[in-house]
Design an enzyme around this catalytic site. Structure first.
Site, mmCIF file in Angstrom:
data_model
loop_
_atom_site.group_PDB
_atom_site.id
_atom_site.type_symbol
_atom_site.label_atom_id
_atom_site.label_comp_id
_atom_site.label_asym_id
_atom_site.label_seq_id
_atom_site.Cartn_x
_atom_site.Cartn_y
_atom_site.Cartn_z
ATOM 1 N N SER A 120 -3.626 -0.526 -5.493
ATOM 2 C CA SER A 120 -2.410 -1.076 -6.092
ATOM 3 C C SER A 120 -2.705 -2.193 -7.084
ATOM 4 C CB SER A 120 -1.468 -1.591 -4.999
ATOM 5 O OG SER A 120 -2.095 -2.608 -4.222
ATOM 6 N N THR A 172 -4.749 2.717 0.048
ATOM 7 C CA THR A 172 -5.445 3.012 1.302
ATOM 8 C C THR A 172 -4.955 4.313 1.913
ATOM 9 O OG1 THR A 172 -5.819 0.660 1.731
ATOM 10 C CG2 THR A 172 -5.935 2.137 3.619
ATOM 11 N N THR A 190 -1.295 -1.416 -0.244
ATOM 12 C CA THR A 190 -0.511 -2.510 0.330
ATOM 13 C C THR A 190 -0.831 -3.878 -0.273
ATOM 14 O OG1 THR A 190 -2.129 -2.836 2.116
ATOM 15 C CG2 THR A 190 -0.300 -1.314 2.543
ATOM 16 N N ASP A 191 -1.960 -4.000 -0.997
ATOM 17 C CA ASP A 191 -2.355 -5.316 -1.509
ATOM 18 C C ASP A 191 -1.279 -5.935 -2.387
ATOM 19 O OD1 ASP A 191 -4.704 -5.266 -0.132
ATOM 20 O OD2 ASP A 191 -6.005 -4.966 -1.873
#
Length: 395
Positions: free
Chosen positions: A110, A63, A141-142
């Site tokens: 990710s 992101t 961030t996932d």
């Protein structure tokens, strides 16, 4: 004697070549090939005489590098669009923190990275730290906590490694990307997390890779460390560290390193390891399916203190007979699983399921012995490594 080879001798030579190729693959490629593949930029000449620390930012997308459909579109964007060099250039005041270089490892979400690709990322980080004082790795961030923990367990250098990202794309109002990237460079250059292993820094908070987890799908303060709390935080020029990971106490010794030296294995050595989630009256299908699909290890996210349904428990027993290793964790979000005597089952301590999967995957890549892997969970899964066993494994 004829100069030509008989069909029988040709077959022998072909088999010998095939065996040699198999042995080379089993032992993996030497570090030099990883260095050439990474193409880490050399330290700029100006940085060699600069009093500032030199930090490399390794971009993988996510992101933070996302391009939004509109300046107010927080959720509608294409992750991994902008190049990390362009993002770093936009940071005001970075030249007061460090001499910053960049390297574009990849540019996607990710969750799109395979485990063999994470192996290459780890090797690239180590290669960069041979010449740079610290490294920042940007990612989505996932699955950031899994990527960070993989690096934590495999990077051999004690120099600072800081993983960061963003919850909002780079080009929207109120984006958190620039501040997170700026603070990550500041932290890596400060040296305050030297010998901490990999840390995660978002929203001004510094977390240990082993303990941190994403707790909310949208909020910018999504990353938390259940029970234990963050390592510290950043307030403008102030970096405060209030606790250190257990391995920091082994700084400068052979015991600091884990046995998971990725230069010793080929990408194919990283096995399939899955996670089975437990719920009311859960069936045996997940475990049976994973075993049929070739899983060498399975982590269970159990109810309460790691409980399984009767059907899953029976399936686990059958899978253990086939040589599959299991690690017990809890789906509750926090809590410790303590060691027992059941064959084929390892307690995950306070690791959540996704962290335990990373450790089990690496354990199985480096050993097929149950007691050895169980010992690694006791050493590294608890965050307080045993010096004697670690030194022995590293030899």
């Amino acid at each position: 004697m004829s100069a030509s080879l008989s069909p029988k001798r040709l077959l022998v030579y072909a088999l010998a070549v095939s065996l040699l190729a198999s042995l080379l693959a089993a032992f993996g490629a030497p570090r030099a090939s990883a260095a050439e593949a990474a193409k880490i930029p050399p330290l700029p000449q100006a940085a060699k005489s600069s009093p500032l620390p030199n930090v490399i930012v390794i971009g993988t997308g996510g992101t933070l590098a996302g391009k939004a459909n509109a300046p107010t579109s927080f959720q509608s964007y294409r992750a991994g669009t902008y190049l990390i060099a362009d993002l770093v250039k936009q940071l005001p005041g970075k030249n007061q923190l460090a001499d910053v270089s960049t390297y574009q490892f990849g540019n996607k979400g990710s969750g799109g990275y395979t485990i063999p690709e994470l192996r290459e990322l780890s090797l690239a980080v180590d290669e960069a730290l041979r010449i740079y004082d610290g490294a920042v790795v940007t990612t989505g961030t996932d699955t950031m906590e899994e990527i960070a923990y993989f690096l934590d367990l495999t990077v051999r250098s004690e120099k600072p490694v800081v993983v960061t990202g963003a919850m909002r794309p780079w080009d929207v109002i109120g984006t958190d990307g620039p501040a997170n990237l700026f603070n990550a460079i500041k932290l890596a250059g400060s040296g305050k997390t030297t010998s901490f292993g990999t840390v995660l820094m978002l929203n001004d908070y510094i977390h240990a890779a082993r303990d941190v987890t994403k707790s909310n799908s949208h909020r910018m303060d999504t990353f938390e460390t259940p029970m234990l709390g963050a390592l510290g935080y950043i307030d403008e020029k102030n970096i405060r560290i209030y606790r250190a990971p257990g391995r920091a106490g082994k700084a400068g010794t052979a015991a600091w390193k884990t046995p998971f030296d990725l230069t010793r294995i080929a990408p194919e050595a990283l096995p399939k390891v899955e996670v089975a989630y437990v719920y009311q009256a859960a069936g045996a299908g997940a475990i049976n399916g994973f075993v049929k699909d070739g899983a060498k290890g399975i982590v269970t996210a159990g109810t309460g203190a790691g409980g399984l349904s009767s059907a899953m428990s029976a399936a686990r027993s059958e899978a253990i007979k086939k040589g599959v290793l299991f690690v017990t964790t809890t789906r509750t979000g926090s809590g410790t699983m303590y060691p027992g005597s059941s064959p084929g089952i390892i307690a995950g301590d306070s690791l959540n399921a996704q962290h335990a999967r990373i450790l089990l995957l690496l354990g199985l890549a480096f050993s097929s012995d149950f007691d050895t892997i169980k010992g690694w969970f006791a050493d590294y899964g608890t965050g307080a490594a045993n010096a004697a066993s670690t030194a022995s494994a590293a030899e």
